[in-house]
Design a protein around this motif. Structure first.
Motif, PDB file in Angstrom:
ATOM      1  N   ILE A  52      -9.605   0.698  10.533  1.00 33.19           N
ATOM      2  CA  ILE A  52     -10.506   1.720   8.633  1.00 33.19           C
ATOM      3  C   ILE A  52      -9.874   2.528   8.608  1.00 33.19           C
ATOM      4  CG2 ILE A  52     -11.464   0.634   7.037  1.00 33.19           C
ATOM      5  CD1 ILE A  52     -12.017  -2.187   8.497  1.00 33.19           C
ATOM      6  N   GLY A  53     -10.835   3.137   9.314  1.00 31.64           N
ATOM      7  CA  GLY A  53     -11.815   4.720   8.902  1.00 31.64           C
ATOM      8  C   GLY A  53     -10.245   5.241   9.260  1.00 31.64           C
ATOM      9  N   LEU A  54      -9.193   4.954  10.069  1.00 34.07           N
ATOM     10  CA  LEU A  54      -8.824   5.306  10.112  1.00 34.07           C
ATOM     11  C   LEU A  54      -7.313   5.709   8.938  1.00 34.07           C
ATOM     12  CD1 LEU A  54      -7.420   5.011  13.650  1.00 34.07           C
ATOM     13  CD2 LEU A  54      -8.253   7.604  13.001  1.00 34.07           C
ATOM     14  N   LEU A  55      -7.181   4.525   8.852  1.00 32.34           N
ATOM     15  CA  LEU A  55      -6.174   4.199   7.643  1.00 32.34           C
ATOM     16  C   LEU A  55      -6.732   4.832   5.733  1.00 32.34           C
ATOM     17  CD1 LEU A  55      -4.234   2.389   6.271  1.00 32.34           C
ATOM     18  CD2 LEU A  55      -5.643   0.486   5.881  1.00 32.34           C
ATOM     19  N   PRO A  68       2.378  13.760  -2.111  1.00 34.13           N
ATOM     20  CA  PRO A  68       2.256  13.011  -3.253  1.00 34.13           C
ATOM     21  C   PRO A  68       3.361  12.530  -3.789  1.00 34.13           C
ATOM     22  CG  PRO A  68       2.750  15.758  -2.547  1.00 34.13           C
ATOM     23  CD  PRO A  68       2.808  14.573  -1.886  1.00 34.13           C
ATOM     24  N   ASN A  69       4.188  13.341  -4.327  1.00 30.53           N
ATOM     25  CA  ASN A  69       5.391  12.492  -4.950  1.00 30.53           C
ATOM     26  C   ASN A  69       6.519  10.898  -4.020  1.00 30.53           C
ATOM     27  OD1 ASN A  69       4.713  14.078  -6.873  1.00 30.53           O
ATOM     28  ND2 ASN A  69       5.761  15.959  -5.325  1.00 30.53           N
ATOM     29  N   GLU A  70       6.001  10.612  -3.546  1.00 25.43           N
ATOM     30  CA  GLU A  70       6.709   9.325  -2.394  1.00 25.43           C
ATOM     31  C   GLU A  70       5.248   8.456  -2.060  1.00 25.43           C
ATOM     32  OE1 GLU A  70       9.265  10.728   0.518  1.00 25.43           O
ATOM     33  OE2 GLU A  70       8.383  12.829   0.022  1.00 25.43           O
ATOM     34  N   PRO A  71       4.962   7.891  -2.828  1.00 25.95           N
ATOM     35  CA  PRO A  71       3.874   6.037  -2.845  1.00 25.95           C
ATOM     36  C   PRO A  71       4.254   5.611  -1.940  1.00 25.95           C
ATOM     37  CG  PRO A  71       4.989   6.387  -5.105  1.00 25.95           C
ATOM     38  CD  PRO A  71       5.708   7.400  -4.481  1.00 25.95           C
ATOM     39  N   VAL A  72       5.345   5.191  -2.078  1.00 26.78           N
ATOM     40  CA  VAL A  72       5.887   4.153  -0.333  1.00 26.78           C
ATOM     41  C   VAL A  72       5.994   5.236   0.819  1.00 26.78           C
ATOM     42  CG1 VAL A  72       8.020   2.728   0.055  1.00 26.78           C
ATOM     43  CG2 VAL A  72       7.062   2.744  -2.032  1.00 26.78           C
ATOM     44  N   GLY A  78       0.381   5.638   6.340  1.00 25.76           N
ATOM     45  CA  GLY A  78      -0.966   5.698   6.605  1.00 25.76           C
ATOM     46  C   GLY A  78      -0.921   3.861   7.745  1.00 25.76           C
ATOM     47  N   ILE A  79      -0.198   3.410   6.959  1.00 20.00           N
ATOM     48  CA  ILE A  79      -0.535   2.325   7.466  1.00 20.00           C
ATOM     49  C   ILE A  79       0.287   1.974   9.191  1.00 20.00           C
ATOM     50  CG2 ILE A  79       0.824  -0.717   8.144  1.00 20.00           C
ATOM     51  CD1 ILE A  79       0.366  -0.392   4.838  1.00 20.00           C
ATOM     52  N   LEU A  80       1.292   2.322   9.243  1.00 14.63           N
ATOM     53  CA  LEU A  80       1.588   3.260  10.403  1.00 14.63           C
ATOM     54  C   LEU A  80       0.916   3.957  11.170  1.00 14.63           C
ATOM     55  CD1 LEU A  80       6.040   3.978   9.742  1.00 14.63           C
ATOM     56  CD2 LEU A  80       4.525   1.666  10.120  1.00 14.63           C
ATOM     57  N   SER A  81       0.535   4.742  10.778  1.00 12.11           N
ATOM     58  CA  SER A  81      -0.561   5.744  11.968  1.00 12.11           C
ATOM     59  C   SER A  81      -2.400   4.379  12.081  1.00 12.11           C
ATOM     60  CB  SER A  81      -1.029   7.173  10.798  1.00 12.11           C
ATOM     61  OG  SER A  81      -0.460   7.702   9.966  1.00 12.11           O
ATOM     62  N   ALA A 120       4.359   3.847  21.532  1.00 10.24           N
ATOM     63  CA  ALA A 120       3.913   3.138  20.149  1.00 10.24           C
ATOM     64  C   ALA A 120       3.752   3.597  18.781  1.00 10.24           C
ATOM     65  CB  ALA A 120       2.699   2.212  20.340  1.00 10.24           C
ATOM     66  N   SER A 121       3.524   4.870  18.359  1.00  8.25           N
ATOM     67  CA  SER A 121       3.319   4.996  17.081  1.00  8.25           C
ATOM     68  C   SER A 121       4.773   5.919  16.549  1.00  8.25           C
ATOM     69  CB  SER A 121       2.052   6.240  17.410  1.00  8.25           C
ATOM     70  OG  SER A 121       1.844   7.002  16.347  1.00  8.25           O
TER      71      SER A 121
END
Length: 171
Positions: A52-55, A68-72, A78-81, A120-121
């Protein structure tokens, strides 16, 4: 544990930016990536709280700094990381009998976790790149990301071990 992860991960991002920015292969892909070590260590130590902290930090970093200009792309980044180290954590619990600390893991098991995470990452990220971004040269960027994640993870693990050794009383 969430806040501790956020502080450690933010510090690693800043240190990596200061020390290794010139080694960036492509946006977000580095030859040495210290934050990868924090991602693995935080999830191995703190489980869901680490993820959760990483996310949260990953989203802040992606939304306000990287994309900053690519919200998707920022949302996915963030999710993948945070998903990749959590998947490795789940594997370590199942196959390596990981306990609440890393005390029961032998050095080769820690190395196995580092290798698994370092594959994996980039795999998760490159699946995204292939399916949604239509990127080219995926094999080369996968190799660089895997190597950079591994190098950063090993550097961070050795640094952590060194710091922990400083706190041990000398005989």
């Amino acid at each position: 544990m969430i806040v501790a992860t956020m502080v450690m991960f933010s510090a690693a991002l800043l240190i990596n930016e200061l020390l290794f920015k010139q080694l960036e292969f492509a946006e977000g892909i580095n030859w040495i990536y210290l934050p990868a070590g924090v991602r693995l260590l935080a999830t191995l130590l703190f489980a869901e709280a680490g993820a959760i902290g990483l996310l949260l930090v990953s989203w802040l970093y992606c939304f306000f700094f990287l994309f900053p200009n690519e919200p998707v792309r920022a949302l996915a980044g963030g999710i993948l990381s945070s998903a990749a180290p959590y998947i490795v954590y789940l594997g370590a619990r199942r196959w390596l009998d990981l306990k609440g600390s890393l005390a029961n893991l032998r050095p080769l098991q820690v190395l196995a976790c580092a290798i698994a995470f370092s594959l994996a990452s980039p795999l998760l990220h490159h699946i995204w790149f292939a399916l949604y971004e239509g990127r080219e040269h995926l094999l080369r960027s996968f190799a660089v990301m895997a190597l950079g994640d591994f190098a950063g993870t090993v550097l961070l693990l050795f640094f952590t071990k060194w710091v922990m050794g400083l706190s041990q009383p000398r005989a």
